[in-house]
Design an enzyme around this catalytic site. Structure first.
Site, PDB file in Angstrom:
ATOM      1  N   GLU A 167       6.338  -8.769  14.553  1.00  0.00           N
ATOM      2  CA  GLU A 167       6.096 -10.524  15.600  1.00  0.00           C
ATOM      3  C   GLU A 167       5.188 -11.218  15.722  1.00  0.00           C
ATOM      4  O   GLU A 167       5.469 -12.094  16.392  1.00  0.00           O
ATOM      5  CB  GLU A 167       4.449  -9.386  16.371  1.00  0.00           C
ATOM      6  N   ARG A 184       1.333  -1.630  -0.183  1.00  0.00           N
ATOM      7  CA  ARG A 184       0.095   0.033  -0.221  1.00  0.00           C
ATOM      8  C   ARG A 184       0.870   1.225  -0.059  1.00  0.00           C
ATOM      9  O   ARG A 184       0.029   1.789  -0.118  1.00  0.00           O
ATOM     10  CB  ARG A 184      -1.542   0.071   0.733  1.00  0.00           C
TER      11      ARG A 184
END
Length: 184
Positions: free
Chosen positions: A107, A70
């Site tokens: 993560e 994006r």
């Protein structure tokens, strides 16, 4: 920044905030995904966003590095607005020719970001553009690619910063411009 510029930035932030859709539990349970597609679908809003990002680094950059995926939309608009060349930072295996790579932790695992070796020149000043700043891992990796090319990071520009995830802290001394600095 003068009063009119501050007022315009607040209006821009409000329009973007009102356009973003939050999608709960996407792409997995517990994640609140920020869908910026409604922002990108409004040409005048995207142009205003690009102008604000470009103006935040006015005169301080030679190229725009846009981060997949994006970030490509926003980075292209910023490069066009500023009249500066665009460089794409892509996921591993997507660019032809010799590439520079940086592996970084997420993560939930790790990823790799690449640019073509001849995309940046030593001494150039580069702004790194993406849509959202969360933990800062992707943006830090993009900055490392810039530095490995001998160029300098002039700053980082994002549409939204998600609070509490440490993204700005992880970027350290890098100047960070966020239209929605609190993510809400």
């Amino acid at each position: 920044m003068n009063f009119d510029a501050l007022t315009d930035r607040r209006r821009l932030a409000e329009r973007i905030r009102d356009s973003i859709r939050t999608v709960p539990d996407f792409p997995r349970p517990g994640i609140a995904f920020l869908d910026l597609c409604p922002v990108f679908s409004q040409p005048d809003l995207l142009a205003a966003l690009a102008g604000a990002m470009s103006d935040a680094f006015s005169g301080a950059f030679d190229r725009v590095l846009a981060v997949e995926a994006r970030g490509f939309v926003v980075g292209t608009a910023v490069a066009r607005h500023a009249g500066r060349p665009l460089v794409l930072a892509r996921k591993s295996g997507k660019l032809p020719g010799p590439v520079e790579s940086v592996r970084y932790d997420l993560e939930y695992g790790s990823a790799e970001l690449q640019i073509q070796r001849d995309a940046l020149r030593p001494g150039e000043r580069v702004i790194v553009v993406d849509d959202v700043l969360a933990t800062g891992g992707t943006m830090a990796a993009a900055g490392e690619l810039v530095r490995r090319s001998g160029a300098a990071v002039a700053g980082c520009a994002v549409v939204v910063t998600i609070p509490g995830l440490g993204g700005e802290r992880r970027l350290g001394a890098e100047k960070v411009f966020s239209v929605l600095p609190t993510g809400n």
